[in-house]
Design a protein around this motif. Structure first.
Motif, PDB file in Angstrom:
ATOM      1  N   ASP A 134       0.696  -1.248  -0.053  1.00 37.66           N
ATOM      2  CA  ASP A 134       0.015   0.057   0.034  1.00 37.66           C
ATOM      3  C   ASP A 134       0.787   1.263  -0.122  1.00 37.66           C
ATOM      4  OD1 ASP A 134       0.754   0.430   2.522  1.00 37.66           O
ATOM      5  OD2 ASP A 134      -1.009  -0.276   3.496  1.00 37.66           O
ATOM      6  N   ARG A 135       0.299   2.355  -0.120  1.00 39.31           N
ATOM      7  CA  ARG A 135       1.132   3.730  -0.400  1.00 39.31           C
ATOM      8  C   ARG A 135       1.869   3.996   0.870  1.00 39.31           C
ATOM      9  NH1 ARG A 135      -4.182   5.055  -3.087  1.00 39.31           N
ATOM     10  NH2 ARG A 135      -3.602   5.117  -5.311  1.00 39.31           N
ATOM     11  N   PRO A 136       1.353   3.971   1.880  1.00 35.55           N
ATOM     12  CA  PRO A 136       2.243   4.567   3.095  1.00 35.55           C
ATOM     13  C   PRO A 136       3.566   3.486   3.386  1.00 35.55           C
ATOM     14  CG  PRO A 136      -0.073   4.611   3.826  1.00 35.55           C
ATOM     15  CD  PRO A 136      -0.117   3.895   2.430  1.00 35.55           C
ATOM     16  N   ALA A 137       3.407   2.188   3.104  1.00 34.08           N
ATOM     17  CA  ALA A 137       4.411   1.298   3.221  1.00 34.08           C
ATOM     18  C   ALA A 137       5.262   1.433   2.162  1.00 34.08           C
ATOM     19  CB  ALA A 137       3.651  -0.195   3.205  1.00 34.08           C
ATOM     20  N   ALA A 138       4.883   1.725   0.923  1.00 43.09           N
ATOM     21  CA  ALA A 138       5.758   1.704  -0.064  1.00 43.09           C
ATOM     22  C   ALA A 138       6.746   3.205  -0.056  1.00 43.09           C
ATOM     23  CB  ALA A 138       5.099   1.744  -1.371  1.00 43.09           C
ATOM     24  N   LEU A 139       6.064   4.089   0.565  1.00 48.53           N
ATOM     25  CA  LEU A 139       6.701   5.445   0.707  1.00 48.53           C
ATOM     26  C   LEU A 139       7.909   5.199   1.877  1.00 48.53           C
ATOM     27  CD1 LEU A 139       5.245   8.789   1.292  1.00 48.53           C
ATOM     28  CD2 LEU A 139       7.043   8.045   2.811  1.00 48.53           C
ATOM     29  N   VAL A 140       7.249   4.649   2.979  1.00 50.77           N
ATOM     30  CA  VAL A 140       8.319   4.315   4.192  1.00 50.77           C
ATOM     31  C   VAL A 140       9.332   3.622   3.857  1.00 50.77           C
ATOM     32  CG1 VAL A 140       8.435   3.355   6.121  1.00 50.77           C
ATOM     33  CG2 VAL A 140       6.860   5.194   5.967  1.00 50.77           C
ATOM     34  N   CYS A 141       9.316   2.325   3.021  1.00 52.41           N
ATOM     35  CA  CYS A 141      10.251   1.211   2.793  1.00 52.41           C
ATOM     36  C   CYS A 141      10.911   1.905   1.645  1.00 52.41           C
ATOM     37  CB  CYS A 141       9.685  -0.010   2.480  1.00 52.41           C
ATOM     38  SG  CYS A 141       9.004  -0.793   3.897  1.00 52.41           S
ATOM     39  N   GLY A 142      10.545   2.505   0.843  1.00 52.88           N
ATOM     40  CA  GLY A 142      11.269   3.158  -0.169  1.00 52.88           C
ATOM     41  C   GLY A 142      12.376   4.169   0.334  1.00 52.88           C
ATOM     42  N   ARG A 415     -10.663  -5.608  11.460  1.00 54.57           N
ATOM     43  CA  ARG A 415     -10.870  -5.814  12.919  1.00 54.57           C
ATOM     44  C   ARG A 415     -11.631  -4.564  13.308  1.00 54.57           C
ATOM     45  NH1 ARG A 415      -6.068  -9.093  15.933  1.00 54.57           N
ATOM     46  NH2 ARG A 415      -6.387 -11.273  14.523  1.00 54.57           N
ATOM     47  N   GLY A 416     -11.777  -3.773  12.364  1.00 57.11           N
ATOM     48  CA  GLY A 416     -12.496  -2.649  12.894  1.00 57.11           C
ATOM     49  C   GLY A 416     -11.841  -1.298  13.428  1.00 57.11           C
ATOM     50  N   ARG A 417     -10.389  -1.445  13.062  1.00 59.14           N
ATOM     51  CA  ARG A 417      -9.428  -0.354  13.541  1.00 59.14           C
ATOM     52  C   ARG A 417      -9.660   0.756  12.695  1.00 59.14           C
ATOM     53  NH1 ARG A 417      -9.442  -2.270  18.477  1.00 59.14           N
ATOM     54  NH2 ARG A 417      -8.236  -4.187  19.009  1.00 59.14           N
ATOM     55  N   PRO A 418      -9.306   1.824  13.004  1.00 63.31           N
ATOM     56  CA  PRO A 418      -9.421   3.124  12.303  1.00 63.31           C
ATOM     57  C   PRO A 418      -8.193   3.186  11.180  1.00 63.31           C
ATOM     58  CG  PRO A 418      -8.594   3.912  14.592  1.00 63.31           C
ATOM     59  CD  PRO A 418      -9.083   2.487  14.451  1.00 63.31           C
ATOM     60  N   ALA A 419      -8.095   3.682  10.141  1.00 62.58           N
ATOM     61  CA  ALA A 419      -7.395   3.569   9.123  1.00 62.58           C
ATOM     62  C   ALA A 419      -5.924   4.251   9.449  1.00 62.58           C
ATOM     63  CB  ALA A 419      -7.762   4.217   7.822  1.00 62.58           C
ATOM     64  N   TRP A 420      -6.114   5.293  10.137  1.00 65.09           N
ATOM     65  CA  TRP A 420      -5.168   5.899  10.692  1.00 65.09           C
ATOM     66  C   TRP A 420      -4.073   5.032  11.692  1.00 65.09           C
ATOM     67  CZ3 TRP A 420      -4.066   6.311  15.794  1.00 65.09           C
ATOM     68  CH2 TRP A 420      -5.272   6.134  16.625  1.00 65.09           C
ATOM     69  N   ALA A 421      -4.486   4.188  12.148  1.00 64.04           N
ATOM     70  CA  ALA A 421      -3.767   3.278  13.073  1.00 64.04           C
ATOM     71  C   ALA A 421      -2.681   2.645  12.211  1.00 64.04           C
ATOM     72  CB  ALA A 421      -4.667   2.155  13.765  1.00 64.04           C
ATOM     73  N   ALA A 422      -3.095   1.946  11.237  1.00 63.49           N
ATOM     74  CA  ALA A 422      -2.053   1.272  10.230  1.00 63.49           C
ATOM     75  C   ALA A 422      -1.029   2.379   9.879  1.00 63.49           C
ATOM     76  CB  ALA A 422      -2.702   0.325   9.084  1.00 63.49           C
ATOM     77  N   VAL A 423      -1.178   3.391   9.291  1.00 61.61           N
ATOM     78  CA  VAL A 423      -0.348   4.527   8.775  1.00 61.61           C
ATOM     79  C   VAL A 423       0.535   4.889  10.154  1.00 61.61           C
ATOM     80  CG1 VAL A 423      -0.475   6.797   7.927  1.00 61.61           C
ATOM     81  CG2 VAL A 423      -2.104   5.317   7.175  1.00 61.61           C
ATOM     82  N   ALA A 424      -0.141   4.988  11.301  1.00 59.93           N
ATOM     83  CA  ALA A 424       0.726   5.718  12.336  1.00 59.93           C
ATOM     84  C   ALA A 424       1.821   4.522  12.552  1.00 59.93           C
ATOM     85  CB  ALA A 424       0.020   5.741  13.672  1.00 59.93           C
ATOM     86  N   ILE A 425       1.608   3.103  12.532  1.00 65.11           N
ATOM     87  CA  ILE A 425       2.366   2.232  12.983  1.00 65.11           C
ATOM     88  C   ILE A 425       3.569   2.220  11.648  1.00 65.11           C
ATOM     89  CG2 ILE A 425       2.653  -0.273  13.063  1.00 65.11           C
ATOM     90  CD1 ILE A 425      -0.117  -0.472  14.239  1.00 65.11           C
ATOM     91  N   THR A 426       3.056   2.417  10.436  1.00 62.70           N
ATOM     92  CA  THR A 426       4.220   2.494   9.335  1.00 62.70           C
ATOM     93  C   THR A 426       4.993   3.562   9.468  1.00 62.70           C
ATOM     94  OG1 THR A 426       2.291   1.380   8.039  1.00 62.70           O
ATOM     95  CG2 THR A 426       4.299   2.508   6.828  1.00 62.70           C
ATOM     96  N   ALA A 427       4.317   4.940   9.825  1.00 60.25           N
ATOM     97  CA  ALA A 427       5.147   5.968  10.105  1.00 60.25           C
ATOM     98  C   ALA A 427       6.196   5.609  11.418  1.00 60.25           C
ATOM     99  CB  ALA A 427       4.344   7.085  10.272  1.00 60.25           C
ATOM    100  N   LEU A 428       5.951   5.168  12.282  1.00 55.79           N
ATOM    101  CA  LEU A 428       6.778   4.818  13.217  1.00 55.79           C
ATOM    102  C   LEU A 428       7.743   3.919  12.968  1.00 55.79           C
ATOM    103  CD1 LEU A 428       7.291   5.118  16.302  1.00 55.79           C
ATOM    104  CD2 LEU A 428       5.789   3.085  16.786  1.00 55.79           C
ATOM    105  N   GLY A 430       9.075   3.789   9.833  1.00 57.91           N
ATOM    106  CA  GLY A 430       9.749   4.501   9.159  1.00 57.91           C
ATOM    107  C   GLY A 430      10.741   5.524   9.900  1.00 57.91           C
ATOM    108  N   THR A 431      10.293   5.924  10.941  1.00 56.07           N
ATOM    109  CA  THR A 431      11.092   6.958  11.683  1.00 56.07           C
ATOM    110  C   THR A 431      12.097   6.243  12.581  1.00 56.07           C
ATOM    111  OG1 THR A 431       8.953   8.509  12.098  1.00 56.07           O
ATOM    112  CG2 THR A 431      10.652   8.794  13.586  1.00 56.07           C
ATOM    113  N   LEU A 432      11.686   5.025  13.179  1.00 56.89           N
ATOM    114  CA  LEU A 432      12.758   4.353  13.732  1.00 56.89           C
ATOM    115  C   LEU A 432      14.099   3.772  12.960  1.00 56.89           C
ATOM    116  CD1 LEU A 432      10.581   2.428  16.510  1.00 56.89           C
ATOM    117  CD2 LEU A 432      11.921   4.474  16.862  1.00 56.89           C
ATOM    118  N   GLY A 433      13.380   3.470  11.633  1.00 56.29           N
ATOM    119  CA  GLY A 433      14.185   2.884  10.818  1.00 56.29           C
ATOM    120  C   GLY A 433      15.255   3.982  10.378  1.00 56.29           C
ATOM    121  N   ILE A 434      14.657   5.198  10.096  1.00 57.80           N
ATOM    122  CA  ILE A 434      15.667   6.241   9.476  1.00 57.80           C
ATOM    123  C   ILE A 434      16.741   6.425  10.518  1.00 57.80           C
ATOM    124  CG2 ILE A 434      15.866   8.803   9.076  1.00 57.80           C
ATOM    125  CD1 ILE A 434      15.298   6.922   6.534  1.00 57.80           C
ATOM    126  N   LEU A 435      16.128   6.785  12.033  1.00 58.17           N
ATOM    127  CA  LEU A 435      16.989   6.919  13.096  1.00 58.17           C
ATOM    128  C   LEU A 435      18.123   6.105  13.149  1.00 58.17           C
ATOM    129  CD1 LEU A 435      14.469   8.556  15.705  1.00 58.17           C
ATOM    130  CD2 LEU A 435      16.036   9.527  14.543  1.00 58.17           C
TER     131      LEU A 435
END
Length: 747
Positions: A134-142, A415-428, A430-435
């Protein structure tokens, strides 16, 4: 209502731009680019960085890298014998338009490096999206792929290797074939054209990355074809391999044709089979944190490992980082549990397994003692730094991570979680990976680099103000090109400094070793004032001396040249390292006391020397302290290349030593067909032979009867005769005549 195709394309374009923007921002922050001067290289331009900047300057000023009239004076540089730039064809095609816009080689050098971050991230994003992320995962891993420690540790010193956008394309080909995708289809012209374009780029955007792509494909295609029992996969894979190979061959075609016409040049870019293990891939380097890590405890782990390992290879440039390491483990687990075909597995799981297969193949090929060693010993040792296959492993691992993050997002939403939850995990992630992958030590010492650059720039400007365009500059000490190594304090490619900081002057450095145009290599026995006087007679206007290349700091050399040039005809850099001498007054004095015919003889002897080549039966150069030598077998041949029209007389000299404690007899077959024998005592023999040489190439054969030297363990060479001090001497450059020329040129 679902968005139509135009809306999806617009959304995708926005995400591509976001990926480029994020990569650019990370580069700005990590490198602290607000401190840089765009007119100064970002990193210290030493070693290979000087080579890359010089080739870029040649492209900007002369249109391409094949010829450079400002190097290898007076003949110009012809780069056909060095395979490195031909494999970088796509990089140079990117350099060309940047050069047209910016026009300054330093700006282009910096721009190309900085462009690499968003370019790599965007290509990685596109591949991951096509393979189901998906787009957030591709952006972060790219972005994570663009900021591997490999990129930061090599920086501008390996400029084109750090632009590794071809790696995701190669992995895309391998994973697509492994999943059984049809890449070439008459009914899908866009997909076919895309696949062809990807193959062409993969084959011509770095020698190393093209070879890596072919190695992975040569394994993955038959494995996938067998696993899927698919002739289509085999056929499609064969086409892909053929296209990548054809692109590689086409990029190298000038370098392939040139030796067919002008003969092989065995002096350039020769590799030993053992180097494949010295520069092989190591799992430890991939998973242990780099010593520059921002967390002290992790940095110390890297420091401890580097201190104890006997094989340091290219260091932690192959480090994956924690995110890619996790992705690698996950990909291998999925591969082992699912298999590459995975008939009952989902498409996403099969792609993760394919990524694991690509990573595993890359490791088996590149690891020390792996397939790479067999390639080096059985096929060719020319590819030696197999640790760089870590890039293939890293992208395969990050692709797997992107697909896992996508799967996690799907599960959370199910499982009914909000869409932003997955984006937040992906962003986290990415942030930890870059650091984790970057370090405070990534940013260069801008002020120190700028200060050193200004010293060299001011010195070159001093020369440019003094000498008119077209002035030929003799450079000392002599260093062969390419890949000479260091001479005391002068690093490899340091002699490019004058060229990089000036415009219009003609420099002797850059003549390709082993060719007649590398005339300076044949005159290392001449004293500096003798060489300078002969150069003045041949039309040279200046001498450039890097004093760091001499044990006494250049005192003896510069003293002799100062006496020849006369008072007021010298300039020195602010750091006292570089010095020039104006040869024009000396040349004028010499012209008044010699005839044009005499000066023509000097010029011919100086600029058209016989090039001595070491052919069959003569092994590589070795060193005993400061003395270089080569071993010759019982039957050995030297080639003598006479670049002048017609025949000439030259004197061949060498020191001969037998292999054992008793006498040896050497039969010499001369170029004219005559022969003579000499006896070589254990103490050695100084051999001097006057030779009449025809135009072009001739041969001197040495057949030795006598004991051989004992071989080191595992060495199978025939160490029959040791050759030292091999040189050719010429009448116009004989010592008495040179002494007269020096006296005539000295005020």
């Amino acid at each position: 209502m679902p968005a139509g195709p135009p809306a999806r394309r617009r959304t995708e374009l926005l995400w591509v731009l976001a990926t480029a923007l994020v990569a650019s921002v990370v580069a700005i922050v990590d490198l602290k680019l607000w401190r840089m001067d765009p007119n100064v290289p970002i990193f210290d331009p030493k070693g290979d960085a000087s080579y890359y900047m010089a080739t870029i300057k040649g492209v900007v000023e002369h249109g391409w890298f094949w010829h450079n009239p400002d190097l290898g004076a007076p003949f110009g540089q012809a780069n056909y014998d060095f395979p490195a730039p031909f494999g970088d064809l796509v990089h140079y095609l990117i350099v060309l338009p940047i050069g047209l816009v910016l026009s300054d080689h330093v700006l282009v050098f910096n721009a190309f490096f900085l462009l690499g971050f968003p370019l790599i991230a965007v290509v990685a994003y596109a591949v991951m999206r096509d393979l189901g992320a998906d787009r957030p995962a591709a952006l972060v891993c790219g972005v994570l792929f663009a900021f591997l420690p490999y990129h930061m540790l090599r920086n501008q010193s390996h400029l084109f290797l750090t632009s590794y956008y071809a790696i995701p394309l190669a992995v895309w080909l391998a994973v697509s074939l492994a999943e059984g995708r049809t890449l070439f289809d008459r009914a899908a012209k866009r997909r076919t054209l895309l696949a062809v374009g990807v193959c062409l780029v993969a084959g011509a955007a770095s020698n190393y990355y093209a070879i890596f792509a072919l190695c992975v494909l040569l394994f993955i295609v038959p494995i996938a074809a067998i696993a899927r029992r698919s002739r289509c996969v085999a056929l499609q894979g064969t086409i892909v391999i053929a296209l990548v190979g054809a692109s590689f061959a086409l990029a190298h075609s000038p370098a392939i044709v040139h030796p067919m016409i002008h003969g092989e040049n065995e002096a350039v870019a020769q590799r030993g089979a053992g180097e494949s293990e010295l520069f092989g891939l190591k799992l430890a380097y991939m998973v242990i944190p780099r010593p520059e890590h921002r967390i002290g405890a992790l940095a110390r782990r890297g420091e401890r490992y580097f201190a104890v390992t006997p094989l340091r290879s290219e260091g932690f440039g192959s480090s994956l980082g924690l995110a890619a390491t996790f992705g690698l483990v996950a990909a291998l687990v999925v591969l082992l549990s699912t298999g590459i075909a995975g008939a009952t597995a989902s498409l996403r799981r099969r792609r993760i397994a394919a990524a694991g297969a690509v990573a595993l193949i890359a490791f088996v090929v590149g690891t020390i003692g792996g397939v790479s060693t067999l390639i080096a010993f059985e096929l060719s040792p020319q590819v030696r730094a197999w640790n760089r296959l870590s890039l293939v492993i890293a992208f395969a691992a990050l692709l797997a991570l992107a697909l896992l993050l996508t799967a996690l997002g799907d599960r959370l939403r199910a499982r009914g979680r909000p869409a932003w939850a997955a984006v937040a995990i992906t962003a986290l992630v990415g942030t930890l990976g870059i650091l984790d992958q970057t370090s405070p030590r990534d940013a260069p010492a801008y002020d120190a680099i700028a200060a050193a650059w200004k010293v060299d720039d001011d010195f070159a400007q001093m020369m440019q103000d003094r000498f008119p365009a077209g002035t030929q500059v003799l450079q000392l000490p002599y260093m062969s090109y390419p890949e000479h190594g260091s001479v005391l304090g002068v690093g490899d490619y340091d002699l490019f400094k004058g060229y990089l900081h000036s415009k219009g002057l003609k420099w002797t450095y850059g003549a390709v070793e082993g060719r007649p145009t590398d005339w300076l290599a044949q005159h290392q026995g001449l004293a500096p004032e003798q060489l300078a006087a002969a150069a003045a007679a041949a039309g040279f206007g200046a001498v450039y001396v890097d004093r760091a290349g001499y044990g006494d700091g250049g005192a003896a050399v510069t003293g002799a040249l100062a006496a020849l040039a006369g008072p007021g005809n010298s300039g020195i850099s602010a750091d006292q390292r570089l010095q020039f001498f104006d040869l024009r007054p000396a040349g004028a004095r010499l012209a008044r006391q010699t005839t044009p015919a005499e000066r023509s003889q000097i010029r011919n002897a100086l600029l058209y020397p016989v090039v001595v080549g070491f052919g069959a039966g003569v092994s590589y150069q070795e060193m005993a302290g400061p003395t270089s030598y080569r071993w010759a077998a019982a039957d050995a041949r030297l080639t003598l290349e006479n670049p002048l029209e017609g025949s000439r007389i030259a004197r061949f000299s060498a020191e001969l030593y037998g292999g054992g404690p008793t006498r040896s007899t050497v039969k010499l077959t001369l170029p004219d067909g005559s022969s003579r024998s000499v006896t070589v005592d254990p103490a050695g023999k100084n051999l001097t032979l006057p030779l009449r040489l025809k135009e072009g190439r001739s041969e001197l054969r040495l057949q030795t009867t006598g004991p051989a030297a004992p071989n080191p363990a595992g060495n199978v060479r025939d160490l029959r005769l040791r050759l030292q001090g091999v040189r050719m001497d010429y009448g116009p450059l004989a010592a008495p005549r040179l002494a007269r020329y020096v006296a005539a040129a000295t005020p």
